[in-house]
Motif scaffolding. Structure first.
Motif, PDB file in Angstrom:
ATOM      1  N   GLY A  31      17.968 -10.468  38.648  1.00 25.75           N
ATOM      2  CA  GLY A  31      16.962  -9.422  38.417  1.00 25.75           C
ATOM      3  C   GLY A  31      15.763  -9.946  37.649  1.00 25.75           C
ATOM      4  O   GLY A  31      14.619  -9.606  37.948  1.00 25.75           O
ATOM      5  N   LYS A  32      16.037 -10.788  36.656  1.00 26.31           N
ATOM      6  CA  LYS A  32      14.941 -11.358  35.871  1.00 26.31           C
ATOM      7  C   LYS A  32      14.071 -12.274  36.723  1.00 26.31           C
ATOM      8  O   LYS A  32      12.853 -12.302  36.554  1.00 26.31           O
ATOM      9  N   LEU A  33      14.686 -13.031  37.625  1.00 26.26           N
ATOM     10  CA  LEU A  33      13.910 -13.909  38.510  1.00 26.26           C
ATOM     11  C   LEU A  33      12.968 -13.093  39.383  1.00 26.26           C
ATOM     12  O   LEU A  33      11.843 -13.499  39.648  1.00 26.26           O
ATOM     13  N   LEU A  34      13.431 -11.925  39.813  1.00 27.07           N
ATOM     14  CA  LEU A  34      12.616 -11.078  40.683  1.00 27.07           C
ATOM     15  C   LEU A  34      11.540 -10.313  39.911  1.00 27.07           C
ATOM     16  O   LEU A  34      10.426 -10.149  40.395  1.00 27.07           O
ATOM     17  N   LYS A  35      11.882  -9.842  38.718  1.00 28.41           N
ATOM     18  CA  LYS A  35      10.973  -8.962  37.977  1.00 28.41           C
ATOM     19  C   LYS A  35      10.135  -9.673  36.917  1.00 28.41           C
ATOM     20  O   LYS A  35       9.012  -9.269  36.648  1.00 28.41           O
ATOM     21  N   ASP A  36      10.709 -10.699  36.278  1.00 27.92           N
ATOM     22  CA  ASP A  36      10.025 -11.324  35.146  1.00 27.92           C
ATOM     23  C   ASP A  36      10.419 -12.801  35.049  1.00 27.92           C
ATOM     24  O   ASP A  36      11.081 -13.221  34.089  1.00 27.92           O
ATOM     25  N   PRO A  37      10.044 -13.611  36.045  1.00 26.40           N
ATOM     26  CA  PRO A  37      10.524 -14.999  36.098  1.00 26.40           C
ATOM     27  C   PRO A  37      10.128 -15.869  34.903  1.00 26.40           C
ATOM     28  O   PRO A  37      10.830 -16.828  34.591  1.00 26.40           O
ATOM     29  N   LEU A  38       9.046 -15.536  34.219  1.00 30.96           N
ATOM     30  CA  LEU A  38       8.644 -16.342  33.065  1.00 30.96           C
ATOM     31  C   LEU A  38       9.597 -16.178  31.889  1.00 30.96           C
ATOM     32  O   LEU A  38       9.647 -17.028  30.999  1.00 30.96           O
TER      33      LEU A  38
END
Length: 172
Positions: A31-38
């Motif tokens: 989910g983090k890769l999709l929404k907030d990769p930084l």
């Protein structure tokens, strides 16, 4: 370090969730890769839902570790009593513990569920089984909640606060 040594280390919760395990991507990173990769490797904030889910897993799969959870006899997390006892740490409420203990009793009283979770015919299932793999040049880790050898199943225990939305959450 070879794969077997890595898997042995990942059996330990401190290694799996700690610095050693952080060299791998996991389901929580998707989910983090999709929404907030930084911020993919930034730790997630603790939440009551994750705490309750973790207690549920521990209650069923590793009851000997149940004492690691701090429980407060308070009606909500907003009371003075909760704030005094918790010391700023996220803690379980006694009513949450009572609900999960009741859920565990109901699940384990169901012969089908108990057999799927514990195993049958003298062949016990394995709990919290780590795995690692490489996908597209990245190292990934995961843990199977239950490996049922008789039925040849991997079982993932889930909790939800909204049973009507569970089908959609599971689909995601």
């Amino acid at each position: 370090m070879n794969k077997e040594q890595v898997l042995q280390r990942l059996k330990n919760d401190e290694d799996y969730y700690g610095e050693f395990g952080n060299q791998f991507l996991s389901n929580s990173h998707v989910g983090k890769l999709l929404k907030d990769p930084l911020n993919v490797f930034k730790p997630s904030k603790p939440s009551p839902a994750f705490l309750v889910g973790g207690y549920f897993h521990t209650c069923i799969l590793e009851p000997d570790k149940i004492d690691k959870y701090k429980v407060v006899k308070s009606s909500t997390r907003n009371t003075k009593e909760y704030k005094d006892v918790s010391g700023g740490e996220l803690c379980l409420l006694q009513k949450e513990v009572d609900e999960i203990e009741l859920m565990r009793e109901k699940i384990m009283a169901n012969d089908i569920c108990a057999d799927l979770i514990m195993g049958t015919d003298g062949k016990l299932n394995d709990f919290e089984v780590p795995g690692v793999t490489e996908l597209f040049g990245n190292q990934w880790k995961g843990k199977a909640d239950i490996v049922n050898h008789n039925e040849r199943l991997v079982i993932d225990l889930k909790t939800t606060s909204d049973i009507d939305r569970f089908k959609w959450s599971a689909s995601k």
